[in-house]
Design a protein around this motif. Structure first.
Motif, short mmCIF file in Angstrom:
data_model
loop_
_atom_site.label_atom_id
_atom_site.label_comp_id
_atom_site.label_asym_id
_atom_site.label_seq_id
_atom_site.Cartn_x
_atom_site.Cartn_y
_atom_site.Cartn_z
N UNK A 235 -6.52 -3.50 -6.11
CA UNK A 235 -6.68 -2.32 -6.96
C UNK A 235 -6.92 -2.77 -8.39
N UNK A 236 -7.88 -2.12 -9.05
CA UNK A 236 -8.26 -2.46 -10.41
C UNK A 236 -7.65 -1.44 -11.37
N UNK B 276 -3.47 -5.87 -2.79
CA UNK B 276 -2.69 -4.86 -2.09
C UNK B 276 -2.52 -5.31 -0.65
N UNK B 277 -1.30 -5.19 -0.11
CA UNK B 277 -1.04 -5.64 1.25
C UNK B 277 -0.38 -4.54 2.08
N UNK C 53 -3.35 7.83 -4.35
CA UNK C 53 -4.03 7.55 -3.08
C UNK C 53 -4.68 6.18 -3.22
N UNK C 54 -3.85 5.16 -3.05
CA UNK C 54 -4.30 3.80 -3.34
C UNK C 54 -5.42 3.35 -2.41
N UNK C 55 -5.44 3.86 -1.18
CA UNK C 55 -6.48 3.47 -0.23
C UNK C 55 -7.87 3.82 -0.73
N UNK D 101 0.82 -1.22 0.00
CA UNK D 101 0.00 0.00 0.00
C UNK D 101 0.85 1.27 0.00
N UNK D 102 2.17 1.10 0.08
CA UNK D 102 3.08 2.25 0.03
C UNK D 102 3.64 2.48 -1.36
N UNK D 103 3.18 1.73 -2.34
CA UNK D 103 3.72 1.82 -3.69
C UNK D 103 3.44 3.20 -4.29
#
Length: 294
Positions: free
Chosen positions: A114-115, A102-103, A133-135, A81-83
């Motif tokens: 994520x899509x 995502x981990x 903002x992947x979250x 999730x930090x990518x």
């Protein structure tokens, strides 16, 4: 691993629009119920039919478990999730996948997936529309035990409109990943597409003396590449073997399980990296120390 852009082996099938949903439990429910239909003997008692390892059909919906078809943990393509935005874009490009787990920290702590479509809508395919903002793009994952029948998982995927599931072991860690296509192939057989037909890289050299190869690798071509014959280890009819997978099957005398290692007297070995009850998929070929150093 999620599904591929071109529909390769980890691809999930497109979701059916709301107006086209099947009635009375859906098509998967009907398949699952039909899998219980067994041939009857002359006295009307249902016969017990056991499919061969190479068979496929609706009976597999009840017979096979998720652990039989799931992609092993080592082969799952996932991202932290930090990518960064650029790194995520590169993973999508390099893998050809449209869904990525995502981990948080390690893969044993998955938080969603994520899509590619969500990423493209927010950032464009060039990844130039602001910070990532992947979250905010995470979709929920489906978690299942390895012992679940694939028919049950198919029905669950349909009802919850999910296309892939993470397989969780008894300790709560991630053990594998299964997609709708992985499950459906056990009923209708291998789903080939343009990507499969054009695949020409049958093997890669990981390091001197170590090769990761597809089961369908032509035996003659691989022997030429490593400079040694592989058919002198047993009483093998060369005319009956065309691929590496076929060679290992003959050496074992059965379809080997994932993780099984076939060791030969001269120090050469074949490790089954990926397989299901019907076939070998990928192999690691380890040459003897003298050949590797030479």
């Amino acid at each position: 691993m999620g599904d591929t852009i071109d529909g390769s082996s980890n691809a999930a099938l497109s979701a059916r629009p709301e107006g086209q949903k099947e009635k009375k439990g859906g098509w998967i429910a009907r398949l699952f119920s039909k899998s219980a239909e067994m041939p009857a003997t002359s006295n009307g008692v249902r016969a017990d039919v056991t499919p061969t390892p190479q068979s496929h059909g609706m009976i597999n919906l009840r017979r096979m478990r998720v652990e039989d078809v799931a992609v092993p943990k080592a082969d799952i393509v996932a991202v932290p999730n930090t990518i960064s935005e650029a790194e995520l874009l590169q993973v999508f490009r390099d893998s050809g996948l449209t869904r990525l787990p995502v981990y948080d920290g390690t893969l044993d702590t998955p938080i969603g997936f994520v899509h590619l479509k969500d990423f493209a809508l927010r950032h464009g395919f060039n990844g130039d529309a602001g910070s990532l903002e992947i979250d905010q793009m995470l979709r929920p994952l489906l978690f299942v035990p390895p012992s679940m029948a694939i028919g049950v998982l198919l029905a669950k995927m349909q009802s919850e409109r999910r296309h892939m599931a993470l397989v969780i072991d008894e300790y709560g860690g991630v053990d594998g990943l299964a997609t709708i296509e992985d499950l459906i192939e056990q009923v209708i057989g291998e789903i080939e597409d343009e990507h499969d037909a054009e695949e020409v890289d049958f093997w890669v050299q990981e390091r001197p003396g170590s090769y990761l190869a597809l089961s369908k690798t032509p035996l003659e071509d691989f022997e030429a590449a490593i400079g040694r014959s592989l058919t002198h280890y047993a009483d093998i009819d060369r005319e009956e073997i065309d691929t590496l997978g076929g060679l290992v099957f003959v050496l074992c005398g059965h379809v080997p399980a994932r993780g099984e290692v076939v060791e030969l007297p001269d120090g050469m070995s074949f490790e089954v990296v990926d397989a299901d009850p019907r076939r070998i998929k990928r192999l690691r070929v380890l040459l003897p120390a003298d050949a590797a150093n030479g």
